[in-house]
Write an enzyme that holds these catalytic residues in place. Structure first.
Site, short mmCIF file in Angstrom:
data_model
loop_
_atom_site.label_atom_id
_atom_site.label_comp_id
_atom_site.label_asym_id
_atom_site.label_seq_id
_atom_site.Cartn_x
_atom_site.Cartn_y
_atom_site.Cartn_z
N CYS A 1 0.83 -1.21 0.00
CA CYS A 1 0.00 0.00 0.00
C CYS A 1 0.86 1.25 0.00
O CYS A 1 1.86 1.34 0.72
CB CYS A 1 -0.90 -0.02 1.24
SG CYS A 1 -1.98 1.43 1.39
N CYS B 1 -1.93 -0.74 9.37
CA CYS B 1 -1.08 -1.92 9.21
C CYS B 1 0.28 -1.68 9.85
O CYS B 1 0.79 -0.56 9.85
CB CYS B 1 -0.89 -2.26 7.73
SG CYS B 1 -2.40 -2.82 6.90
N CYS C 1 -6.73 0.73 -0.15
CA CYS C 1 -6.52 -0.08 1.05
C CYS C 1 -6.51 -1.54 0.62
O CYS C 1 -7.56 -2.12 0.36
CB CYS C 1 -7.60 0.16 2.10
SG CYS C 1 -7.35 -0.83 3.60
N GLN D 1 -18.17 -10.59 12.00
CA GLN D 1 -16.76 -10.86 11.74
C GLN D 1 -16.29 -10.02 10.56
O GLN D 1 -17.01 -9.85 9.58
CB GLN D 1 -16.54 -12.35 11.46
CG GLN D 1 -16.85 -13.26 12.64
CD GLN D 1 -15.86 -13.12 13.78
OE1 GLN D 1 -14.78 -12.56 13.63
NE2 GLN D 1 -16.24 -13.63 14.95
N TYR E 1 -22.26 -15.70 23.80
CA TYR E 1 -21.85 -14.49 23.09
C TYR E 1 -22.11 -14.72 21.59
O TYR E 1 -21.24 -14.57 20.75
CB TYR E 1 -20.38 -14.16 23.34
CG TYR E 1 -20.07 -13.79 24.77
CD1 TYR E 1 -20.29 -12.50 25.24
CD2 TYR E 1 -19.56 -14.73 25.66
CE1 TYR E 1 -20.00 -12.15 26.55
CE2 TYR E 1 -19.27 -14.40 26.97
CZ TYR E 1 -19.50 -13.11 27.42
OH TYR E 1 -19.21 -12.76 28.72
N GLU F 1 -26.75 -13.90 24.30
CA GLU F 1 -26.03 -12.69 23.87
C GLU F 1 -26.59 -11.51 24.64
O GLU F 1 -27.80 -11.43 24.87
CB GLU F 1 -26.20 -12.51 22.36
CG GLU F 1 -25.96 -11.14 21.80
CD GLU F 1 -24.52 -10.70 21.93
OE1 GLU F 1 -24.31 -9.51 22.25
OE2 GLU F 1 -23.62 -11.53 21.74
N ASP G 1 -17.55 -17.19 22.30
CA ASP G 1 -16.83 -16.20 21.50
C ASP G 1 -16.97 -14.83 22.17
O ASP G 1 -17.71 -13.96 21.70
CB ASP G 1 -17.40 -16.17 20.08
CG ASP G 1 -16.66 -15.20 19.16
OD1 ASP G 1 -15.58 -14.72 19.55
OD2 ASP G 1 -17.17 -14.92 18.06
N CYS H 1 -10.53 -13.12 20.25
CA CYS H 1 -9.79 -12.08 19.54
C CYS H 1 -8.66 -11.52 20.41
O CYS H 1 -8.05 -10.52 20.07
CB CYS H 1 -10.73 -10.95 19.10
SG CYS H 1 -11.61 -10.17 20.47
#
Length: 415
Positions: free
Chosen positions: A62, A71, A147, A252, A279, A299, A347, A373
């Site tokens: 990029c 990034c 991008c 996601q 979740y 959730e 999750d 994550c």
């Protein structure tokens, strides 16, 4: 200026070195083994010259790389970069005294991200809004024109998104962020960061925003969840279900990464009669899991659960799904409620699932699939499960946020 030898890459993607007096130095945009000349500001260095480049160094993808903060590792060849991501997972597990098989990192393809947060600022005199990402370690904005991480359809909409942002900049204190999601029916945009204490967005600004949204052919535009333009419902397909997304809902970021994680979950649920999806969001795992087992889904977000329930009737061939809006921190699913559950899929957000993990540990559940994550909080929760008799069988790192320091994972526990 100091000449530094880069010894490793740290958790945030910076090169790690030692200064002449032995103090730690953090130098971005470098690679292990490189010798660089850096301008130091405390412990942080900025490369002035690369004296001895690594053979693993590649040309960034990029033109904005190095200034844009999105990034951190475009300059690293794919194989060592992915190995580094897996090593970050191993390190976090080792800090909790855990060892397991770490499978090869699943690498999400470039140009596939469907969800981004774009910041808007006023342009110069006679110019429209500037739209882009924040500079590396700064609040300054980098106006972007390309991008390589993001889906090209979203990149192509950048000029229209900049025109949409203009009306939301009418108040000098406004600093809008456009949370943009590419759905099956077009772009869904939720805008935050708009000053609302002085009466909120004016009628004129709302009208101009609606006109810009129509010209951009967006599906929906919301202001902190309030719909100000709606041409059609933003829809996503999850398994056999088509779900209408509530404003600001979680999805996601990369479809390929979602597919990989879902396939892992479904494979582990084979043979189960009952699965708990905790979740669950709008049903990313719920609907595919319901193809093989009955599912209980929980959730915190009531709108997400409403959307999930509404989609059940239109999804053919599913086993029964029970869903409820439930705060799993204040009111985790109790071990007694999991008495007839064979598999738990969990999750949680970055903070982890400490309260819920305690209840799973006390239950008789035989298998847990942890999606995370944040390897650090995953490792802490994993320690609780292992201490309760579970075995962490294997972990699959998932590089969903390509070229960033972030890494996701899927871990399988059995007992």
């Amino acid at each position: 200026m100091q000449d530094l030898t880069i010894n490793a890459i740290g958790a945030q993607g910076d090169g790690l070195a030692r200064t002449a007096d032995g103090k730690p130095a953090f130098v971005p945009l470098t690679l292990p083994g490189e010798v660089v000349r850096a301008k130091m500001d405390g412990a942080r260095g900025e490369v002035v010259e690369i004296l001895a480049p690594s053979p693993e160094r590649v040309a960034p993808a990029c033109r904005h790389y190095g200034v844009c903060g999105g990034c951190a590792l475009q300059h690293w060849a794919a194989e060592p970069y992915r190995a580094w991501k897996a090593e970050q997972v191993r390190l976090q597990l080792s800090m909790e005294g855990l060892e397991t098989e770490i499978l090869p990192t699943f690498a999400a393809p470039p140009a596939s991200r469907r969800r981004v947060a774009l910041h808007a600022r006023k342009g110069g005199k006679g110019q429209g809004a500037r739209l882009g990402f924040k500079e590396r370690r700064s609040w300054n904005l980098v106006s972007i024109e390309e991008c390589p991480v993001t889906d090209p359809r979203l990149v192509a909409a950048l000029p229209a998104l900049a025109r949409l942002a203009e009306p939301f900049l009418e108040h000098p204190k406004s600093a809008p962020t456009l949370h943009v999601t590419l759905t099956a029916t077009g772009l869904d945009i939720d805008i935050t960061g708009v000053e609302r204490k002085s009466g909120g967005l004016s009628a004129d600004a709302r009208m101009r925003a609606a006109m810009a949204a129509g010209e951009g052919d967006f599906a929906r535009v919301t202001l902190a969840g309030e719909t100000i333009y709606g041409a059609r419902q933003p829809l996503v397909k999850l398994g056999q279900a088509v779900v209408a997304l509530p404003p600001g809902s979680f999805l996601q970021a990369v479809p390929a990464a979602e597919k990989a994680m879902v396939e892992l979950a479904v494979a582990e649920a084979q043979g189960a009669s009952r699965v708990a999806d905790l979740y669950c969001g709008v049903g990313t795992f719920t609907f595919p899991l319901a193809e093989v087992a009955q599912v209980y889904a929980a959730e915190m977000s009531a709108p997400a659960i409403t959307a999930l329930k509404a989609a059940i009737g239109g999804a053919p061939g599913l086993k029964p799904i029970t869903a409820e809006a439930r705060d799993l921190v204040r009111r985790p699913v109790l071990s007694t409620e999991l008495a007839k559950t064979d598999v738990v899929v969990i999750d949680p957000p970055r903070a982890g699932a400490a309260e819920q993990t305690v209840e799973i540990a006390k239950s008789k559940v035989a298998k847990v699939l942890g999606v995370s994550c944040n390897p650090q909080t995953f490792a802490k929760d994993a320690r609780v499960l292992v201490d309760a008799g579970f075995k962490l069988v294997r972990v699959t790192p998932v590089d969903q946020f390509v070229w960033s320091p972030h890494i996701e994972l899927v871990g399988v526990f059995t007992r």
